[in-house]
Design a protein around this motif. Structure first.
Motif, short mmCIF file in Angstrom:
data_model
loop_
_atom_site.label_atom_id
_atom_site.label_comp_id
_atom_site.label_asym_id
_atom_site.label_seq_id
_atom_site.Cartn_x
_atom_site.Cartn_y
_atom_site.Cartn_z
N THR A 86 29.87 50.55 35.19
CA THR A 86 28.77 50.87 36.13
C THR A 86 29.25 52.49 36.96
O THR A 86 30.31 52.61 36.77
CB THR A 86 28.73 49.98 37.24
OG1 THR A 86 29.89 49.70 37.65
CG2 THR A 86 28.13 48.51 36.72
N GLU A 87 28.20 52.70 37.22
CA GLU A 87 28.39 54.19 38.00
C GLU A 87 28.72 54.06 39.39
O GLU A 87 28.08 53.12 40.07
CB GLU A 87 27.47 55.24 37.64
CG GLU A 87 27.29 55.75 36.43
CD GLU A 87 26.43 56.99 36.22
OE1 GLU A 87 26.29 57.90 37.05
OE2 GLU A 87 25.47 57.05 34.99
N ASP A 88 29.66 54.88 39.99
CA ASP A 88 29.97 54.74 41.18
C ASP A 88 30.51 56.00 41.93
O ASP A 88 31.53 56.62 41.73
CB ASP A 88 30.94 53.81 41.69
CG ASP A 88 31.18 53.74 43.19
OD1 ASP A 88 30.40 54.02 43.96
OD2 ASP A 88 32.29 52.80 43.59
N HIS A 89 29.73 57.02 42.49
CA HIS A 89 29.73 58.38 43.15
C HIS A 89 30.38 59.29 42.12
O HIS A 89 31.74 59.68 42.69
CB HIS A 89 30.47 58.01 44.48
CG HIS A 89 29.70 57.04 45.52
ND1 HIS A 89 29.68 55.83 45.39
CD2 HIS A 89 28.84 57.70 46.30
CE1 HIS A 89 29.02 55.60 46.53
NE2 HIS A 89 28.46 56.64 47.07
N GLY A 90 29.87 59.60 41.00
CA GLY A 90 30.47 60.36 40.07
C GLY A 90 31.50 59.74 39.16
O GLY A 90 32.22 60.72 38.21
N TYR A 91 31.87 58.58 39.46
CA TYR A 91 32.87 57.96 38.37
C TYR A 91 32.19 56.80 37.80
O TYR A 91 31.22 56.11 38.04
CB TYR A 91 34.29 57.39 39.31
CG TYR A 91 35.04 58.20 39.76
CD1 TYR A 91 36.24 58.64 39.10
CD2 TYR A 91 34.65 59.13 41.02
CE1 TYR A 91 37.00 59.58 39.66
CE2 TYR A 91 35.57 60.01 41.34
CZ TYR A 91 36.78 60.51 40.51
OH TYR A 91 37.57 61.24 41.16
N VAL A 92 32.83 56.46 36.64
CA VAL A 92 32.42 55.08 35.86
C VAL A 92 33.56 53.99 35.84
O VAL A 92 34.58 54.34 35.80
CB VAL A 92 32.04 55.48 34.40
CG1 VAL A 92 33.33 56.06 33.58
CG2 VAL A 92 31.62 53.95 33.66
N VAL A 93 32.80 52.84 36.27
CA VAL A 93 33.99 51.83 36.51
C VAL A 93 33.64 50.77 35.38
O VAL A 93 32.80 50.44 35.10
CB VAL A 93 33.53 51.03 37.98
CG1 VAL A 93 34.44 49.92 38.07
CG2 VAL A 93 33.54 51.91 39.13
N CYS A 94 34.99 50.75 34.69
CA CYS A 94 34.98 50.07 33.28
C CYS A 94 35.70 48.87 33.51
O CYS A 94 36.66 48.85 34.02
CB CYS A 94 35.60 50.91 32.37
SG CYS A 94 34.80 52.62 32.23
N THR A 95 35.21 47.57 32.79
CA THR A 95 35.76 46.38 33.02
C THR A 95 36.21 45.95 31.72
O THR A 95 36.62 44.66 31.51
CB THR A 95 34.86 45.32 33.71
OG1 THR A 95 33.66 45.36 32.98
CG2 THR A 95 34.52 45.87 34.98
N SER A 96 36.32 46.92 30.60
CA SER A 96 36.55 46.20 29.38
C SER A 96 37.39 47.34 28.76
O SER A 96 37.11 48.69 28.61
CB SER A 96 35.22 45.94 28.25
OG SER A 96 35.70 45.32 27.13
N ALA A 97 38.18 46.89 27.64
CA ALA A 97 38.78 47.92 26.93
C ALA A 97 38.45 48.01 25.36
O ALA A 97 38.80 47.20 24.58
CB ALA A 97 40.38 47.73 26.89
N PRO A 98 37.68 49.22 25.11
CA PRO A 98 37.05 49.31 23.64
C PRO A 98 38.10 49.63 22.88
O PRO A 98 39.01 50.15 23.05
CB PRO A 98 35.94 50.41 23.97
CG PRO A 98 36.46 51.21 24.83
CD PRO A 98 37.16 50.19 25.86
N LYS A 99 38.02 49.41 21.56
CA LYS A 99 39.17 49.56 20.43
C LYS A 99 38.64 51.19 20.23
O LYS A 99 37.80 51.52 20.45
CB LYS A 99 39.02 48.79 19.13
CG LYS A 99 39.37 47.26 19.58
CD LYS A 99 39.44 46.60 18.26
CE LYS A 99 39.68 44.95 18.76
NZ LYS A 99 39.72 44.30 17.39
N ARG A 100 39.38 51.89 19.41
CA ARG A 100 39.29 53.06 18.84
C ARG A 100 38.26 53.17 17.97
O ARG A 100 38.19 52.28 17.10
CB ARG A 100 40.73 53.56 18.21
CG ARG A 100 40.45 54.86 17.68
CD ARG A 100 41.72 55.22 16.75
NE ARG A 100 41.68 56.60 16.30
CZ ARG A 100 41.94 57.85 16.95
NH1 ARG A 100 42.74 57.84 17.83
NH2 ARG A 100 41.78 58.87 16.06
N GLY A 101 37.23 53.94 17.96
CA GLY A 101 35.97 54.11 17.11
C GLY A 101 34.85 53.04 17.53
O GLY A 101 33.71 52.75 16.93
#
Length: 370
Positions: free
Chosen positions: A116-131
């Motif tokens: 989700t976006e928050d004042h110019g930042y993206v808040v990430c709640t998951s860690a994707p794998k490379r690729g």
């Protein structure tokens, strides 16, 4: 007299495959490739996102979770066809849409369901794998990879692929030029007056239509009178085509002079044959390197002979590997009545409007001049 199968094999054994020509890729529809088509660049040409989300380096989200979200600074946007010029560093992300180019420094995309976006930042709640969610450069095609092999028939989907490969012109086997001559003093054409002792030369047009349907190019020489010198002149001129087809003049009557004319022009009679019913009398041979077919004057018999022998010949000349005649050509050749019904049905479906009928003709008033 030899049977249909033997005649078919004989003709195809002497039929050459024509050389190639380069044509616009849309004109290649239905035609056969003469050479392999090779990719000249990678497809896609860059790493592409497969979903909407944020492009980043996967190491930036190694410990991201719903309990411990990670904040990354948004430094730009990459939409489909509108790449972001900035490079992604640690702690940064680029807003990206499906089809957008993954920017330099990024190697994964986190989807909107985990960001989700928050004042110019993206808040990430998951860690994707490379690729993750990235289609790598060359994933569909590598430069130098064979896309279509020679002998492939171009259909609508192949046209789309050719466009994606930027192949505006493609090499295909040449279409044969087919000269068509109808013979007989009793024949007449559209520009001539209607006389009770004359018959409309429908074969000239039905054979031209069959040539076009097979994918070849018709050259309508027209009606030639039953005179040896006239026939020699016109048939000799018609030999500039790849294939010569005559209709009529094949029996043994006083004015049936087509066989004699072929012989005088040097027809290789060792390659000639006489087909069985219902197409008889008909012959095949070569004059020089030109293929020659002499068909009967009966419209139904001429059309069936064309389907049996000439359509497969034209298809082979254009590079097709599947050149078998229609199933009807493999049936019994005796005059048991079934063939006659089939011939009449074929003729009635394709015949021209005859003079005196109260309906418009389906045949154009003009044919290409020789």
């Amino acid at each position: 007299m030899i049977d249909v199968h033997e005649a078919h094999q004989l003709i195809l054994a002497t039929t050459p495959v024509l050389g190639s020509e380069s044509v616009p890729f849309l004109d290649a529809l239905g035609r056969v490739l003469a050479r392999d088509i090779v990719a000249t660049e990678d497809t896609p040409g860059a790493d592409i996102s497969t979903k909407d989300g944020f492009a980043l380096h996967h190491a930036s989200l190694q410990r991201a979770s719903a309990q411990a979200p990670v904040f990354l600074k948004i430094i730009g946007e990459s939409a489909a066809g509108r790449p972001c010029g900035a490079a992604v560093a640690a702690g940064e992300a680029v807003r990206i849409m499906a089809g957008g180019m993954v920017p330099e420094g990024a190697n994964a995309v986190v989807g909107l369901e985990f960001a989700t976006e928050d004042h110019g930042y993206v808040v990430c709640t998951s860690a994707p794998k490379r690729g993750s969610s990235v289609r790598l450069r060359g994933a569909l095609l590598k430069k130098g990879e064979v896309v279509f092999r020679a002998g492939s028939v171009i259909g609508p989907s192949e046209v789309g692929v050719l466009a994606s490969l930027r192949r505006a012109y493609v090499p295909v086997h040449r279409k044969p030029l087919v000269a068509i001559v109808t013979t007989g003093d009793e024949l007449t054409d559209f520009h001539e007056p209607v006389l009770p002792w004359k018959t409309m030369s429908s074969n000239l047009y039905s054979l031209a239509a069959l040539v076009m349907e097979a994918g070849a190019v018709p050259l309508c020489i027209g009606i030639v009178k039953d005179e040896l010198k006239t026939l020699q002149a016109h048939l000799g001129e018609a030999l500039r085509a790849d294939v010569l087809i005559t209709s009529g003049g094949m029996s043994k009557g006083r004015y049936d002079l087509v066989r004699e004319t072929f012989a005088s022009l040097g027809m290789d009679m060792n390659l000639s044959t006489i087909f069985g019913k219902p197409g008889k009398p008909a012959i095949f041979g070569k004059i020089g390197d030109r293929l020659v077919f002499g068909l009967p004057g009966s419209p139904p018999a001429a059309m069936l002979s064309f389907a049996q022998f000439i359509t497969p010949t034209l298809r082979k000349m254009m590079g097709h590997s599947q050149v078998s005649p229609p199933p009807a050509a493999h049936g019994r050749q005796e005059a048991d009545g079934g063939g006659l019904l089939l011939l009449n049905a074929m003729f009635n479906r394709g015949r021209a409007a005859m003079p005196g009928e109260d309906r418009a003709s389906l045949i154009p008033a003009k044919m290409p001049s020789p």
